[in-house]
Design a protein around this motif. Structure first.
Motif, PDB file in Angstrom:
ATOM      1  N   VAL A 164     -12.444   1.805  -0.540  1.00 30.75           N
ATOM      2  CA  VAL A 164     -11.944   1.306  -1.914  1.00 30.75           C
ATOM      3  C   VAL A 164     -10.891   0.664  -1.867  1.00 30.75           C
ATOM      4  O   VAL A 164     -10.488  -0.138  -2.999  1.00 30.75           O
ATOM      5  N   PHE A 165      -9.910   0.505  -0.842  1.00 25.33           N
ATOM      6  CA  PHE A 165      -8.563  -0.093  -1.040  1.00 25.33           C
ATOM      7  C   PHE A 165      -8.566  -1.168  -0.192  1.00 25.33           C
ATOM      8  O   PHE A 165      -8.615  -0.754   1.170  1.00 25.33           O
ATOM      9  N   ARG A 166      -7.795  -2.267  -0.634  1.00 17.65           N
ATOM     10  CA  ARG A 166      -7.717  -3.541   0.378  1.00 17.65           C
ATOM     11  C   ARG A 166      -6.288  -3.939   0.467  1.00 17.65           C
ATOM     12  O   ARG A 166      -6.117  -5.055   1.059  1.00 17.65           O
ATOM     13  N   GLY A 167      -5.323  -3.189   0.082  1.00 17.14           N
ATOM     14  CA  GLY A 167      -4.008  -3.532   0.228  1.00 17.14           C
ATOM     15  C   GLY A 167      -3.662  -3.156   1.427  1.00 17.14           C
ATOM     16  O   GLY A 167      -4.301  -2.627   2.209  1.00 17.14           O
ATOM     17  N   ASP A 204      -4.856  -7.631   1.122  1.00 18.75           N
ATOM     18  CA  ASP A 204      -4.315  -7.890  -0.277  1.00 18.75           C
ATOM     19  C   ASP A 204      -2.773  -7.569  -0.107  1.00 18.75           C
ATOM     20  O   ASP A 204      -2.499  -6.410  -0.196  1.00 18.75           O
ATOM     21  N   SER A 205      -1.849  -8.522   0.069  1.00 14.29           N
ATOM     22  CA  SER A 205      -0.536  -8.224   0.131  1.00 14.29           C
ATOM     23  C   SER A 205       0.246  -7.939  -1.143  1.00 14.29           C
ATOM     24  O   SER A 205       1.408  -7.758  -1.123  1.00 14.29           O
ATOM     25  N   VAL A 247       5.869  -6.756  -4.094  1.00 12.49           N
ATOM     26  CA  VAL A 247       4.501  -6.483  -4.784  1.00 12.49           C
ATOM     27  C   VAL A 247       4.466  -6.413  -6.143  1.00 12.49           C
ATOM     28  O   VAL A 247       5.080  -6.225  -6.861  1.00 12.49           O
ATOM     29  N   GLU A 248       3.026  -6.719  -6.653  1.00 11.03           N
ATOM     30  CA  GLU A 248       2.922  -6.432  -7.927  1.00 11.03           C
ATOM     31  C   GLU A 248       2.513  -5.076  -8.449  1.00 11.03           C
ATOM     32  O   GLU A 248       2.852  -4.647  -9.612  1.00 11.03           O
ATOM     33  N   GLU A 249       2.049  -4.175  -7.290  1.00  9.89           N
ATOM     34  CA  GLU A 249       1.505  -2.935  -7.701  1.00  9.89           C
ATOM     35  C   GLU A 249       1.850  -1.870  -6.642  1.00  9.89           C
ATOM     36  O   GLU A 249       1.723  -2.327  -5.309  1.00  9.89           O
ATOM     37  N   CYS A 265      -1.525  -4.123   8.859  1.00 12.24           N
ATOM     38  CA  CYS A 265      -0.087  -4.724   8.733  1.00 12.24           C
ATOM     39  C   CYS A 265      -0.246  -6.474   9.238  1.00 12.24           C
ATOM     40  O   CYS A 265       0.177  -7.195   8.775  1.00 12.24           O
ATOM     41  N   ALA A 266      -1.131  -6.299  10.602  1.00 15.26           N
ATOM     42  CA  ALA A 266      -1.167  -7.525  10.975  1.00 15.26           C
ATOM     43  C   ALA A 266      -2.383  -8.217  10.522  1.00 15.26           C
ATOM     44  O   ALA A 266      -2.382  -9.568  10.655  1.00 15.26           O
TER      45      ALA A 266
END
Lengths: 198, 358
Positions: free
Chosen positions: A99-102, A78-79, A136-138, A72-73
């Motif tokens: 695999v995930f950067r959000g 990717d927000s 968020v978009e997704e 979160c910090a």
């Protein structure tokens, strides 16, 4: 001969841990006893420190040592994508894959009336508020493919309908490295339903 | 499948038993209380790992003993397998070809015995739960996915009931959605299997009775098997279900009914009519397994001939001598009066078996 009371107490405490039976607990206790006094003190300190220092991230409810967790910090995440998981531990599994950067949101469980857990007991209201404040978009629903996880995903889909651009659910199917011959019927039929264009 | 040899140790009234069977019709004769049904039960137990007479394993162990053992050699597609079961105060354990069986479903996938027995017949006739259980077991063997669907349904059903009972309604729409989804999987399979049984049932009934009966199985479900329609049914009855505190609609309430012509339902048939109708239904399942899987289940017919008239007996004997299955028949009647031509006659007396003719 009976085990000395303080040793017996240690065994009992260790045996409370998941996956540790009485025999394993005894082996661990003997090993602690054989170690230097310093090592044992380090272990005791590590245990009490983890309870003192680790708390839940005020935004995503993952484990953190500050107000916010590392994810979160962090400014490198990717927000526009948010991944919903049941337990804080699930985050580390996804992070390990890289695999995930959000960012994440932990529900602290799944809907299970048998265990007395309804949507009200989960961090769903917090999720809704968070999405209103930071759209968020997704939204990726990564709850477990169990019935409780499934019901939770469906519930989120219903309460968030129209509030998020895209809501997705993790795919189900064949595990990597698996052999078709040994795949159970239900997994195979789900893999067929969820098949993709080559 | 064929059981060529069976041995038992301290099972029911058998202290020690070793018996070879014919691959066709085996006629097990003897007076009451000698152990005919016990032998049928041993054969059945080796197939299904449970008994059709009792839920208490201790009943199966010879009085005064702790453990019982059963073992048999089975030919499946002409390949011999060795099945072994041990019954102890701790429970039962099974081995197939000396490999321990961890899940009963793994074992159940390779064996099936069609059973006809007076007590099971009574239970089937009087309890809808027994009927559901019977077709569930058949479907579990017939359709590899069925058992998994049923297990998932039971989980959802329990969750839904807990939600209804505690008044935790916020997520009830989700549980209802999942409930209907799995219910549809089950209802479709149940209704399909009943259709397939019906294609065969009346022909077999006519052949066995020589009568124009119009025998048919009817499947009743409180839901339709269509997602949208069934969700609407649950929505409409949401208040009723909340008041009841449990699910009022769904496959857990399904039922199966035998209809003979205009007479609909289990209670409208005479005892003899019912017996022959159930026999016809089991033979229809047999045909179905042969047609679709090339599988020949064991046929165990306990106390077969009572309450069947002369004409039906004759047709039945002809039928049983014609089908390729291995058949076990028990009866108290004298073998000469029965009229089977090529059966191996085995006489049971006080926990011992003598082969009188092959």
């Amino acid at each position: 001969m009976k085990i000395p009371p303080s040793l017996a107490r240690l065994v009992e405490e260790l045996a409370r841990l998941p996956g540790v039976g009485h025999k394993t607990a005894q082996r661990l206790a003997f090993s602690i006893l054989r170690d230097d006094a310093g090592r044992a003190a380090d272990l005791a300190r590590a245990i009490s420190e983890v309870k003192e220092k680790v708390r839940f991230c005020s935004r995503c409810f993952s484990y953190a040592e500050a107000e916010l967790c590392e994810v979160c910090a962090g400014s490198d995440r990717d927000s526009s994508v948010l991944c919903v998981v049941e337990q804080p531990g699930d985050i580390y599994v996804i992070e390990r894959s890289g695999v995930f950067r959000g960012r994440y949101h932990v529900l602290m469980g799944a809907i299970s009336p048998l265990d007395g857990i309804g949507p009200e007991q989960l961090k769903i209201a917090q999720l809704v508020r968070r999405l209103e404040e930071q759209p968020v978009e997704e939204l990726i629903l990564a709850t477990n493919p169990s019935m409780a996880g499934e019901a939770t995903a469906l519930h989120l889909g219903r309460v968030l309908e129209g509030k998020v651009g895209r809501i997705t659910r993790l795919a189900r199917g064949m595990p990597v490295g698996a052999n078709l011959e040994y795949t159970d019927d239900v997994t195979l039929s789900q893999a067929f339903t969820g098949r993709q264009k080559l | 499948m064929v059981i060529t040899e069976l041995s038992a140790l301290d099972f029911r009234n058998y202290k020690e038993l070793l018996v070879q069977f014919s691959s066709r019709v085996n006629l097990i004769v003897g007076n009451n209380g000698q152990g005919k049904t016990n032998l049928a039960e041993a054969i059945y137990f080796l197939n299904h790992l449970d008994s059709f007479r009792t839920h208490r394993l201790a009943d199966l162990v010879r009085i005064g003993q702790q453990n019982a053992f059963l073992q048999c050699t089975v030919l499946n597609n002409d390949i011999p397998h060795k099945a072994r079961v041990e019954i102890t105060p701790q429970g039962r354990r099974a081995w197939l070809d000396e490999e321990a069986i961890r899940r009963q479903s793994a074992y159940a996938a390779s064996f099936y015995a069609l059973l006809f027995n007076p007590d099971s017949l009574y239970n089937y006739r009087h309890y809808p739960g027994e009927r559901r259980h019977f077709y569930d077991r058949f479907l579990a063997f017939y359709d590899g996915e069925y058992l998994e669907h049923l297990r998932t349904f039971r989980t959802i059903h329990a969750q839904k009931n807990a939600a209804l009972k505690s008044g935790a309604e916020t997520a009830l729409p989700e549980w209802n959605y999942l409930f209907v989804q799995k219910a549809c999987d089950i209802i479709k399979r149940r209704s399909e299997i009943i259709d397939r049984i019906n294609e065969l049932l009346d022909g077999i009934y006519r052949r066995l009775t020589g009568r124009e009966g119009r025998l048919a199985l009817q499947y009743h479900s409180s839901l339709s098997g269509e997602q949208a329609r069934d969700e609407a049914i649950l929505r409409k009855n949401a208040e009723r279900e909340k008041r009841a505190g449990h699910a009022l609609y769904g496959p857990h309430r399904d039922d199966y009914e035998l209809n003979l012509g205009d007479r609909k339902g289990e209670s409208y048939l005479s005892q003899g009519e019912y017996r022959i109708s159930i026999l016809a239904m089991k033979m229809a399942l047999n045909d179905l397994m042969r047609q679709t899987k090339g599988f020949h289940p064991l046929v165990i017919l306990d106390d077969l001939y009572s309450e069947l008239d002369e004409n039906i007996r004759k047709n039945l004997n002809e039928y049983l001598e014609e089908i390729p299955n291995q058949v076990f028949i028990t009866t108290t009647e004298a073998p000469e009066t029965i009229g089977l031509r090529q059966a191996r006659i085995m006489e049971v007396g006080a926990g011992a078996i003598q082969i009188r003719s092959s």
